[in-house]
Write a protein that holds these residues in place. Sequence first.
Motif, PDB file in Angstrom:
ATOM      1  N   TRP A   1      35.173 -43.059  51.928  1.00 27.87           N
ATOM      2  CA  TRP A   1      34.932 -44.217  52.776  1.00 27.87           C
ATOM      3  C   TRP A   1      36.089 -44.473  53.731  1.00 27.87           C
ATOM      4  CZ3 TRP A   1      38.115 -48.421  52.876  1.00 27.87           C
ATOM      5  CH2 TRP A   1      39.031 -48.526  51.841  1.00 27.87           C
ATOM      6  N   TRP A   2      37.325 -44.177  53.367  1.00 22.61           N
ATOM      7  CA  TRP A   2      38.452 -44.460  54.246  1.00 22.61           C
ATOM      8  C   TRP A   2      38.506 -43.489  55.429  1.00 22.61           C
ATOM      9  CZ3 TRP A   2      42.145 -40.619  54.554  1.00 22.61           C
ATOM     10  CH2 TRP A   2      42.153 -39.660  53.531  1.00 22.61           C
ATOM     11  N   LYS A   3      37.979 -42.274  55.264  1.00 25.82           N
ATOM     12  CA  LYS A   3      37.909 -41.344  56.390  1.00 25.82           C
ATOM     13  C   LYS A   3      36.876 -41.821  57.412  1.00 25.82           C
ATOM     14  CE  LYS A   3      39.326 -37.176  53.942  1.00 25.82           C
ATOM     15  NZ  LYS A   3      38.914 -35.821  53.511  1.00 25.82           N
ATOM     16  N   ILE A   4      35.745 -42.279  56.904  1.00 26.43           N
ATOM     17  CA  ILE A   4      34.701 -42.809  57.791  1.00 26.43           C
ATOM     18  C   ILE A   4      35.214 -44.045  58.520  1.00 26.43           C
ATOM     19  CG2 ILE A   4      32.396 -43.836  57.867  1.00 26.43           C
ATOM     20  CD1 ILE A   4      31.697 -42.037  55.459  1.00 26.43           C
ATOM     21  N   PHE A   5      35.907 -44.918  57.794  1.00 22.43           N
ATOM     22  CA  PHE A   5      36.476 -46.114  58.398  1.00 22.43           C
ATOM     23  C   PHE A   5      37.496 -45.742  59.481  1.00 22.43           C
ATOM     24  CE2 PHE A   5      39.763 -49.445  58.486  1.00 22.43           C
ATOM     25  CZ  PHE A   5      38.981 -50.506  58.919  1.00 22.43           C
ATOM     26  N   GLY A   6      38.305 -44.732  59.230  1.00 18.51           N
ATOM     27  CA  GLY A   6      39.294 -44.285  60.213  1.00 18.51           C
ATOM     28  C   GLY A   6      38.643 -43.743  61.475  1.00 18.51           C
ATOM     29  N   ILE A   7      37.582 -42.968  61.304  1.00 22.82           N
ATOM     30  CA  ILE A   7      36.873 -42.421  62.458  1.00 22.82           C
ATOM     31  C   ILE A   7      36.239 -43.535  63.279  1.00 22.82           C
ATOM     32  CG2 ILE A   7      34.894 -41.008  63.148  1.00 22.82           C
ATOM     33  CD1 ILE A   7      35.567 -39.194  60.724  1.00 22.82           C
ATOM     34  N   VAL A   8      35.617 -44.496  62.621  1.00 22.00           N
ATOM     35  CA  VAL A   8      34.999 -45.626  63.326  1.00 22.00           C
ATOM     36  C   VAL A   8      36.067 -46.445  64.040  1.00 22.00           C
ATOM     37  CG1 VAL A   8      33.747 -47.785  63.001  1.00 22.00           C
ATOM     38  CG2 VAL A   8      32.978 -45.721  61.837  1.00 22.00           C
ATOM     39  N   LEU A   9      37.191 -46.662  63.404  1.00 21.95           N
ATOM     40  CA  LEU A   9      38.275 -47.430  64.016  1.00 21.95           C
ATOM     41  C   LEU A   9      38.805 -46.727  65.259  1.00 21.95           C
ATOM     42  CD1 LEU A   9      40.066 -49.924  63.732  1.00 21.95           C
ATOM     43  CD2 LEU A   9      41.645 -48.522  62.411  1.00 21.95           C
ATOM     44  N   VAL A  10      38.986 -45.425  65.202  1.00 24.33           N
ATOM     45  CA  VAL A  10      39.451 -44.667  66.364  1.00 24.33           C
ATOM     46  C   VAL A  10      38.432 -44.750  67.491  1.00 24.33           C
ATOM     47  CG1 VAL A  10      39.912 -42.333  67.209  1.00 24.33           C
ATOM     48  CG2 VAL A  10      40.948 -43.104  65.076  1.00 24.33           C
ATOM     49  N   LEU A  11      37.160 -44.649  67.192  1.00 27.04           N
ATOM     50  CA  LEU A  11      36.125 -44.748  68.220  1.00 27.04           C
ATOM     51  C   LEU A  11      36.111 -46.121  68.877  1.00 27.04           C
ATOM     52  CD1 LEU A  11      33.180 -42.782  66.574  1.00 27.04           C
ATOM     53  CD2 LEU A  11      34.648 -42.052  68.455  1.00 27.04           C
ATOM     54  N   VAL A  12      36.289 -47.173  68.088  1.00 26.76           N
ATOM     55  CA  VAL A  12      36.323 -48.538  68.639  1.00 26.76           C
ATOM     56  C   VAL A  12      37.531 -48.707  69.549  1.00 26.76           C
ATOM     57  CG1 VAL A  12      36.628 -50.967  68.028  1.00 26.76           C
ATOM     58  CG2 VAL A  12      34.972 -49.579  66.793  1.00 26.76           C
ATOM     59  N   VAL A  13      38.680 -48.218  69.137  1.00 25.52           N
ATOM     60  CA  VAL A  13      39.881 -48.323  69.959  1.00 25.52           C
ATOM     61  C   VAL A  13      39.702 -47.541  71.258  1.00 25.52           C
ATOM     62  CG1 VAL A  13      42.313 -47.652  70.084  1.00 25.52           C
ATOM     63  CG2 VAL A  13      41.450 -48.781  68.049  1.00 25.52           C
ATOM     64  N   LEU A  14      39.137 -46.353  71.195  1.00 21.73           N
ATOM     65  CA  LEU A  14      38.895 -45.562  72.398  1.00 21.73           C
ATOM     66  C   LEU A  14      37.918 -46.254  73.342  1.00 21.73           C
ATOM     67  CD1 LEU A  14      38.721 -41.920  71.018  1.00 21.73           C
ATOM     68  CD2 LEU A  14      40.516 -42.938  72.413  1.00 21.73           C
ATOM     69  N   PHE A  15      36.911 -46.902  72.787  1.00 21.78           N
ATOM     70  CA  PHE A  15      35.946 -47.633  73.611  1.00 21.78           C
ATOM     71  C   PHE A  15      36.643 -48.762  74.380  1.00 21.78           C
ATOM     72  CE2 PHE A  15      33.149 -51.313  74.072  1.00 21.78           C
ATOM     73  CZ  PHE A  15      32.194 -50.786  74.924  1.00 21.78           C
ATOM     74  N   PHE A  16      37.433 -49.577  73.685  1.00 23.01           N
ATOM     75  CA  PHE A  16      38.106 -50.688  74.345  1.00 23.01           C
ATOM     76  C   PHE A  16      39.162 -50.204  75.333  1.00 23.01           C
ATOM     77  CE2 PHE A  16      36.476 -53.273  70.762  1.00 23.01           C
ATOM     78  CZ  PHE A  16      35.826 -54.226  71.534  1.00 23.01           C
ATOM     79  N   LEU A  17      39.836 -49.123  75.036  1.00 21.54           N
ATOM     80  CA  LEU A  17      40.811 -48.564  75.956  1.00 21.54           C
ATOM     81  C   LEU A  17      40.119 -48.065  77.230  1.00 21.54           C
ATOM     82  CD1 LEU A  17      43.797 -47.832  76.342  1.00 21.54           C
ATOM     83  CD2 LEU A  17      43.273 -45.622  75.325  1.00 21.54           C
ATOM     84  N   GLY A  18      39.015 -47.379  77.085  1.00 23.74           N
ATOM     85  CA  GLY A  18      38.250 -46.914  78.239  1.00 23.74           C
ATOM     86  C   GLY A  18      37.709 -48.073  79.063  1.00 23.74           C
ATOM     87  N   TYR A  19      37.237 -49.112  78.402  1.00 26.98           N
ATOM     88  CA  TYR A  19      36.733 -50.285  79.107  1.00 26.98           C
ATOM     89  C   TYR A  19      37.841 -50.941  79.917  1.00 26.98           C
ATOM     90  CZ  TYR A  19      34.791 -54.914  79.927  1.00 26.98           C
ATOM     91  OH  TYR A  19      34.370 -56.066  80.513  1.00 26.98           O
ATOM     92  N   TYR A  20      39.023 -51.055  79.326  1.00 25.95           N
ATOM     93  CA  TYR A  20      40.145 -51.684  80.017  1.00 25.95           C
ATOM     94  C   TYR A  20      40.604 -50.859  81.215  1.00 25.95           C
ATOM     95  CZ  TYR A  20      44.802 -53.461  80.974  1.00 25.95           C
ATOM     96  OH  TYR A  20      45.907 -53.961  81.597  1.00 25.95           O
ATOM     97  N   LEU A  21      40.651 -49.550  81.064  1.00 21.79           N
ATOM     98  CA  LEU A  21      41.155 -48.699  82.131  1.00 21.79           C
ATOM     99  C   LEU A  21      40.195 -48.581  83.310  1.00 21.79           C
ATOM    100  CD1 LEU A  21      42.763 -45.781  80.108  1.00 21.79           C
ATOM    101  CD2 LEU A  21      43.930 -47.600  81.346  1.00 21.79           C
ATOM    102  N   PHE A  22      38.900 -48.663  83.066  1.00 19.10           N
ATOM    103  CA  PHE A  22      37.930 -48.414  84.124  1.00 19.10           C
ATOM    104  C   PHE A  22      37.252 -49.658  84.677  1.00 19.10           C
ATOM    105  CE2 PHE A  22      38.059 -44.327  81.843  1.00 19.10           C
ATOM    106  CZ  PHE A  22      38.554 -43.566  82.882  1.00 19.10           C
ATOM    107  N   GLN A  23      37.612 -50.836  84.192  1.00 18.38           N
ATOM    108  CA  GLN A  23      37.013 -52.041  84.747  1.00 18.38           C
ATOM    109  C   GLN A  23      37.718 -52.402  86.057  1.00 18.38           C
ATOM    110  OE1 GLN A  23      37.527 -55.217  82.012  1.00 18.38           O
ATOM    111  NE2 GLN A  23      39.544 -55.728  82.691  1.00 18.38           N
TER     112      GLN A  23
END
Length: 72
Positions: A3-25
């Motif tokens: 479960w902690w590997k899945i949580f880590g992958i989801v957390l990285v994806l969420v961070v990448l999403f918000f980083l992309g949103y911030y950079l391209f808005q």
Amino acid sequence: MEWWKIFGIVLVLVVLFFLGYYLFQENSYKYYRKARRAHKKGECAYHSGNFEGAESFYAKAEEYRKKARELE
């Protein structure tokens, strides 16, 4: 998978999403920064004697300022 590997992958994806949103808005700060850079390039061109190039940089800076004002 554990479960902690899945949580880590989801957390990285969420961070990448918000980083992309911030950079391209679009926001006014980014356009004012572009205007400042274009204006400085225009000043350098003017001081080196390239008056036509300076005018084009100044015009581009004014376009960026106009876009920034529209986004405010």
